[in-house]
Motif scaffolding. Structure first.
Motif, PDB file in Angstrom:
ATOM      1  N   ASP A 141      24.256  49.840  23.002  1.00  0.00           N
ATOM      2  CA  ASP A 141      24.541  49.650  24.426  1.00  0.00           C
ATOM      3  C   ASP A 141      25.239  48.314  24.660  1.00  0.00           C
ATOM      4  N   HIS A 142      24.806  47.289  23.920  1.00  0.00           N
ATOM      5  CA  HIS A 142      25.500  45.989  23.999  1.00  0.00           C
ATOM      6  C   HIS A 142      26.947  46.152  23.542  1.00  0.00           C
ATOM      7  N   ALA A 143      27.140  46.877  22.439  1.00  0.00           N
ATOM      8  CA  ALA A 143      28.491  47.084  21.908  1.00  0.00           C
ATOM      9  C   ALA A 143      29.349  47.832  22.921  1.00  0.00           C
ATOM     10  N   ALA A 144      28.792  48.842  23.555  1.00  0.00           N
ATOM     11  CA  ALA A 144      29.548  49.613  24.552  1.00  0.00           C
ATOM     12  C   ALA A 144      29.941  48.716  25.731  1.00  0.00           C
ATOM     13  N   HIS A 145      29.026  47.861  26.141  1.00  0.00           N
ATOM     14  CA  HIS A 145      29.332  46.937  27.240  1.00  0.00           C
ATOM     15  C   HIS A 145      30.470  45.993  26.839  1.00  0.00           C
ATOM     16  N   CYS A 146      30.392  45.454  25.646  1.00  0.00           N
ATOM     17  CA  CYS A 146      31.425  44.527  25.170  1.00  0.00           C
ATOM     18  C   CYS A 146      32.780  45.216  25.094  1.00  0.00           C
ATOM     19  N   LYS A 147      32.792  46.458  24.640  1.00  0.00           N
ATOM     20  CA  LYS A 147      34.045  47.214  24.569  1.00  0.00           C
ATOM     21  C   LYS A 147      34.610  47.455  25.964  1.00  0.00           C
ATOM     22  N   SER A 148      33.725  47.709  26.910  1.00  0.00           N
ATOM     23  CA  SER A 148      34.159  47.927  28.292  1.00  0.00           C
ATOM     24  C   SER A 148      34.803  46.664  28.865  1.00  0.00           C
ATOM     25  N   VAL A 149      34.188  45.520  28.600  1.00  0.00           N
ATOM     26  CA  VAL A 149      34.754  44.249  29.069  1.00  0.00           C
ATOM     27  C   VAL A 149      36.102  44.007  28.397  1.00  0.00           C
ATOM     28  N   ALA A 150      36.186  44.267  27.094  1.00  0.00           N
ATOM     29  CA  ALA A 150      37.452  44.096  26.367  1.00  0.00           C
ATOM     30  C   ALA A 150      38.539  44.983  26.966  1.00  0.00           C
ATOM     31  N   ASN A 151      38.186  46.219  27.289  1.00  0.00           N
ATOM     32  CA  ASN A 151      39.167  47.121  27.899  1.00  0.00           C
ATOM     33  C   ASN A 151      39.623  46.621  29.261  1.00  0.00           C
ATOM     34  N   SER A 152      38.711  46.036  30.017  1.00  0.00           N
ATOM     35  CA  SER A 152      39.088  45.468  31.316  1.00  0.00           C
ATOM     36  C   SER A 152      40.086  44.326  31.139  1.00  0.00           C
ATOM     37  N   TYR A 153      39.851  43.493  30.128  1.00  0.00           N
ATOM     38  CA  TYR A 153      40.788  42.401  29.854  1.00  0.00           C
ATOM     39  C   TYR A 153      42.149  42.949  29.417  1.00  0.00           C
ATOM     40  N   ARG A 154      42.143  44.013  28.602  1.00  0.00           N
ATOM     41  CA  ARG A 154      43.417  44.607  28.174  1.00  0.00           C
ATOM     42  C   ARG A 154      44.170  45.202  29.370  1.00  0.00           C
ATOM     43  N   GLN A 155      43.434  45.812  30.272  1.00  0.00           N
ATOM     44  CA  GLN A 155      44.065  46.381  31.468  1.00  0.00           C
ATOM     45  C   GLN A 155      44.662  45.263  32.336  1.00  0.00           C
ATOM     46  N   ALA A 156      43.935  44.172  32.484  1.00  0.00           N
ATOM     47  CA  ALA A 156      44.456  43.032  33.251  1.00  0.00           C
ATOM     48  C   ALA A 156      45.686  42.442  32.559  1.00  0.00           C
ATOM     49  N   ALA A 157      45.689  42.422  31.229  1.00  0.00           N
ATOM     50  CA  ALA A 157      46.848  41.926  30.485  1.00  0.00           C
ATOM     51  C   ALA A 157      48.059  42.820  30.729  1.00  0.00           C
ATOM     52  N   ALA A 158      47.839  44.121  30.766  1.00  0.00           N
ATOM     53  CA  ALA A 158      48.941  45.050  31.032  1.00  0.00           C
ATOM     54  C   ALA A 158      49.502  44.825  32.436  1.00  0.00           C
ATOM     55  N   GLU A 159      48.629  44.550  33.392  1.00  0.00           N
ATOM     56  CA  GLU A 159      49.084  44.267  34.755  1.00  0.00           C
ATOM     57  C   GLU A 159      49.878  42.966  34.797  1.00  0.00           C
ATOM     58  N   ALA A 160      49.418  41.960  34.073  1.00  0.00           N
ATOM     59  CA  ALA A 160      50.156  40.697  34.019  1.00  0.00           C
ATOM     60  C   ALA A 160      51.511  40.892  33.348  1.00  0.00           C
ATOM     61  N   ASP A 161      51.564  41.712  32.296  1.00  0.00           N
ATOM     62  CA  ASP A 161      52.842  42.030  31.651  1.00  0.00           C
ATOM     63  C   ASP A 161      53.792  42.691  32.643  1.00  0.00           C
ATOM     64  N   ALA A 162      53.274  43.606  33.449  1.00  0.00           N
ATOM     65  CA  ALA A 162      54.109  44.294  34.444  1.00  0.00           C
ATOM     66  C   ALA A 162      54.643  43.300  35.475  1.00  0.00           C
ATOM     67  N   LEU A 163      53.809  42.371  35.913  1.00  0.00           N
ATOM     68  CA  LEU A 163      54.261  41.346  36.865  1.00  0.00           C
ATOM     69  C   LEU A 163      55.328  40.457  36.236  1.00  0.00           C
ATOM     70  N   ALA A 164      55.139  40.103  34.983  1.00  0.00           N
ATOM     71  CA  ALA A 164      56.138  39.280  34.287  1.00  0.00           C
ATOM     72  C   ALA A 164      57.461  40.027  34.206  1.00  0.00           C
ATOM     73  N   ARG A 165      57.406  41.318  33.891  1.00  0.00           N
ATOM     74  CA  ARG A 165      58.622  42.135  33.825  1.00  0.00           C
ATOM     75  C   ARG A 165      59.321  42.197  35.176  1.00  0.00           C
ATOM     76  N   GLU A 166      58.540  42.383  36.243  1.00  0.00           N
ATOM     77  CA  GLU A 166      59.102  42.431  37.594  1.00  0.00           C
ATOM     78  C   GLU A 166      59.859  41.148  37.911  1.00  0.00           C
TER      79      GLU A 166
END
Length: 115
Positions: free
Chosen positions: A79-104
């Motif tokens: 359950d700890h591992a699943a939580h950590c993976k979820s947080v990591a995915n949130s950071y990756r999603q935020a990184a993708a959004e930042a990449d999109a803003l940089a591209r814009e």
């Protein structure tokens, strides 16, 4: 020793969760007011890089929980591992959004201007 590792990991999760609530900082107002698209593109690119590094840290923590599956406290390591993976995915999603803003912003730089 293993107990210390889990205690440290748990504290890291708590601190990371509180910090993770604000994943992306807003752009500096001076760049916005000056229409500094080069600066804004670089700003968001740097943010995306930082967010990907945070995701890697959370992935490593998840791997640690998966490798050391000994029960710890009331929450199972999986359950700890699943939580950590979820947080990591949130950071990756935020990184993708930042990449999109940089591209814009890169697309708004007048033709011929140095980047």
């Amino acid at each position: 020793m293993l107990r210390r590792l889990f205690t440290f990991a748990f504290l890291l999760v708590l601190v990371g969760a509180s910090v993770g609530c604000e994943t992306m900082r807003s752009a500096p107002q001076n760049m916005i007011s000056k229409n500094d698209h080069v600066g804004l593109a670089n700003y968001y690119k740097n943010q995306a890089d930082e967010l990907r590094e945070k995701a890697k840290s959370w992935d490593m923590l998840a791997d640690s929980y998966e490798r050391h599956g000994d029960p710890h406290g009331k929450v199972e390591p999986k359950d700890h591992a699943a939580h950590c993976k979820s947080v990591a995915n949130s950071y990756r999603q935020a990184a993708a959004e930042a990449d999109a803003l940089a591209r814009e912003h890169r697309n708004q730089v007048p033709h011929g201007m140095m980047q």
